[in-house]
Design a protein around this motif. Structure first.
Motif, PDB file in Angstrom:
ATOM      1  N   TYR A  33      47.224  47.978  51.740  1.00  0.00           N
ATOM      2  CA  TYR A  33      46.295  46.908  52.104  1.00  0.00           C
ATOM      3  C   TYR A  33      46.501  46.475  53.555  1.00  0.00           C
ATOM      4  O   TYR A  33      47.633  46.482  54.061  1.00  0.00           O
ATOM      5  N   ILE A  51      44.838  41.073  53.460  1.00  0.00           N
ATOM      6  CA  ILE A  51      44.627  41.284  52.031  1.00  0.00           C
ATOM      7  C   ILE A  51      45.957  41.169  51.295  1.00  0.00           C
ATOM      8  O   ILE A  51      46.042  40.589  50.206  1.00  0.00           O
ATOM      9  N   VAL A  97      46.769  38.616  48.181  1.00  0.00           N
ATOM     10  CA  VAL A  97      47.341  39.091  46.917  1.00  0.00           C
ATOM     11  C   VAL A  97      48.668  38.370  46.641  1.00  0.00           C
ATOM     12  O   VAL A  97      48.952  37.979  45.493  1.00  0.00           O
ATOM     13  N   GLN A 108      41.180  35.724  38.340  1.00  0.00           N
ATOM     14  CA  GLN A 108      40.266  36.518  39.162  1.00  0.00           C
ATOM     15  C   GLN A 108      39.565  35.634  40.168  1.00  0.00           C
ATOM     16  O   GLN A 108      39.151  34.517  39.844  1.00  0.00           O
ATOM     17  N   ARG A 164      36.317  36.355  42.641  1.00  0.00           N
ATOM     18  CA  ARG A 164      35.263  37.276  43.059  1.00  0.00           C
ATOM     19  C   ARG A 164      34.371  36.580  44.075  1.00  0.00           C
ATOM     20  O   ARG A 164      33.957  35.432  43.868  1.00  0.00           O
ATOM     21  N   ALA A 180      36.354  40.571  51.195  1.00  0.00           N
ATOM     22  CA  ALA A 180      37.399  40.546  50.166  1.00  0.00           C
ATOM     23  C   ALA A 180      36.716  40.252  48.837  1.00  0.00           C
ATOM     24  O   ALA A 180      36.569  39.111  48.424  1.00  0.00           O
ATOM     25  N   ILE A 225      40.093  39.733  43.888  1.00  0.00           N
ATOM     26  CA  ILE A 225      41.547  39.684  43.746  1.00  0.00           C
ATOM     27  C   ILE A 225      41.813  39.389  42.280  1.00  0.00           C
ATOM     28  O   ILE A 225      41.331  38.387  41.740  1.00  0.00           O
ATOM     29  N   TYR A 246      45.969  43.347  42.017  1.00  0.00           N
ATOM     30  CA  TYR A 246      45.327  44.260  42.970  1.00  0.00           C
ATOM     31  C   TYR A 246      44.126  43.572  43.613  1.00  0.00           C
ATOM     32  O   TYR A 246      43.660  42.524  43.140  1.00  0.00           O
ATOM     33  N   ALA A 247      43.622  44.164  44.683  1.00  0.00           N
ATOM     34  CA  ALA A 247      42.467  43.625  45.403  1.00  0.00           C
ATOM     35  C   ALA A 247      41.486  44.744  45.721  1.00  0.00           C
ATOM     36  O   ALA A 247      41.874  45.896  45.908  1.00  0.00           O
ATOM     37  N   SER A 248      40.218  44.373  45.781  1.00  0.00           N
ATOM     38  CA  SER A 248      39.158  45.287  46.217  1.00  0.00           C
ATOM     39  C   SER A 248      38.497  44.665  47.439  1.00  0.00           C
ATOM     40  O   SER A 248      38.169  43.469  47.437  1.00  0.00           O
ATOM     41  N   TYR A 249      38.309  45.458  48.476  1.00  0.00           N
ATOM     42  CA  TYR A 249      37.757  44.921  49.723  1.00  0.00           C
ATOM     43  C   TYR A 249      36.957  45.994  50.450  1.00  0.00           C
ATOM     44  O   TYR A 249      37.113  47.196  50.202  1.00  0.00           O
ATOM     45  N   ILE A 289      36.539  35.928  51.596  1.00  0.00           N
ATOM     46  CA  ILE A 289      36.106  35.999  50.199  1.00  0.00           C
ATOM     47  C   ILE A 289      34.638  35.614  50.069  1.00  0.00           C
ATOM     48  O   ILE A 289      33.900  36.200  49.276  1.00  0.00           O
TER      49      ILE A 289
END
Length: 330
Positions: free
Chosen positions: A43, A47, A51, A74, A76, A81, A84, A103-106, A121
């Protein structure tokens, strides 16, 4: 303080109660947990920080989970970002450590690494899910993203959804011991007013952001005075006291709240842990037909799956998957 003593307090959550204020709380310090969580991914630093903060919140909130219960947090958003997600697994037996994964999605292309991390975010929601085990309906609560940090989102969640005045004081950052590389550490304190049968809510709506409830909207005059006093005391904490090796959590509580009559309970150890398995992946794919499984099959003739939390990589024969499987996979 020696390194051995420092390590003894790392990756633990210490619950406490302020008898004079009717307030409960927890002190947490994470070290090895964050190292295990973050080494699974490459990351960007901002990020990693988000996290780390989310994992610390999860440890503080999750400490009340009963044996084998699961807590999921969560966030969203519609910004770079995007997600998370964290999970806290309650101990499997008394005295055993709890487990945390995250974990994170970005979107790397639109992520502004010069901006405030929380701003990336965007607009969205903060959610808490509690899974009490088999044959029990899970509980889920959702509130809009509010405030300027993940901890502020959690405070808003507890005020709005649970009507529990809650406060977090958190810090996290990169640490380095002589002769070693840098790694993330995090530490924090959570305060929460004891639950009441009939919370005191003033007026319509709340005084928080966008009319959401705030802690002061829930408490009566005397409770409000106790709450404000405890928060003023918490405001005197230094970051190094939260994250550094010099002050044990018990000493920190005495320094901050000695007039509030702090009482400590047994510390809860936490470690990194993932629940993924080959059987769990098979089960998740059992709802698909052979045709659906065919669309997932690679040119090498296999179906692959990766765990976003721990990075585990699974490879399957397509005929062993789905409700039309022709091979048990044995």
């Amino acid at each position: 303080m020696s390194l051995g003593t420092k390590i003894a307090w790392d990756d633990t959550v210490l619950p406490f109660q302020l008898d004079a204020s009717d307030i409960r709380g927890r002190v947490a310090r994470l070290d090895g947990v964050l190292e295990q969580v973050l080494k699974q991914h490459n990351y960007p630093a901002m990020i990693e920080g988000l996290v780390a903060e989310m994992a610390l919140l999860t440890a503080l909130i999750g400490q009340t989970m009963k044996l084998r219960w699961k807590l999921s947090l969560q966030v969203r958003g519609d910004g770079p970002a995007r997600l998370i997600a964290t999970d806290y697994y309650g101990p499997t037996e008394d005295g055993a450590p709890a487990r945390i994964r995250a974990y994170a999605s970005y979107d790397a292309e639109t992520l502004d690494q010069t901006a405030d991390p929380f701003s990336q975010i965007g607009k969205g929601y903060f959610a808490i899910l509690i899974d009490q085990g088999q044959d029990m309906a899970p509980y889920q609560g959702i509130t809009p993203i509010a405030g300027g940090s993940l901890s502020a989102c959690a405070e808003t969640y507890f005020a709005q959804s649970e009507q529990l005045p809650t406060r977090f004081q958190l810090t996290h950052g990169l640490s380095q011991l002589p002769g070693e590389g840098t790694h993330w550490r995090a530490g924090g304190v959570m305060l929460q007013h004891m639950p009441k049968a009939s919370p005191h809510v003033t007026g319509e709506g709340g005084s928080g952001e966008d009319g959401l409830l705030d802690a002061t909207d829930i408490l009566d005059a005397e409770e409000g005075e106790n709450w404000i006093r405890a928060n003023v005391l918490l405001d005197t904490v230094d970051e190094i006291e939260l994250i550094g090796p010099s002050v044990a959590p018990t000493d920190l509580l005495v320094r901050l709240f000695h007039e509030e009559q702090p009482r400590v309970y047994d510390a809860q150890p936490v470690k990194f842990g993932c629940s993924c398995s080959e059987d769990a992946v098979r089960q998740s794919l059992s709802i698909y037909s052979a045709k659906d499984i065919g669309t997932m099959t690679t040119k090498e003739g296999t179906v692959t799956a990766d765990c976003q939390f721990c990075g585990a990589h699974y490879i399957f024969k397509p005929e062993t998957l789905g409700f039309e499987a022709t091979d048990t996979g044995a």
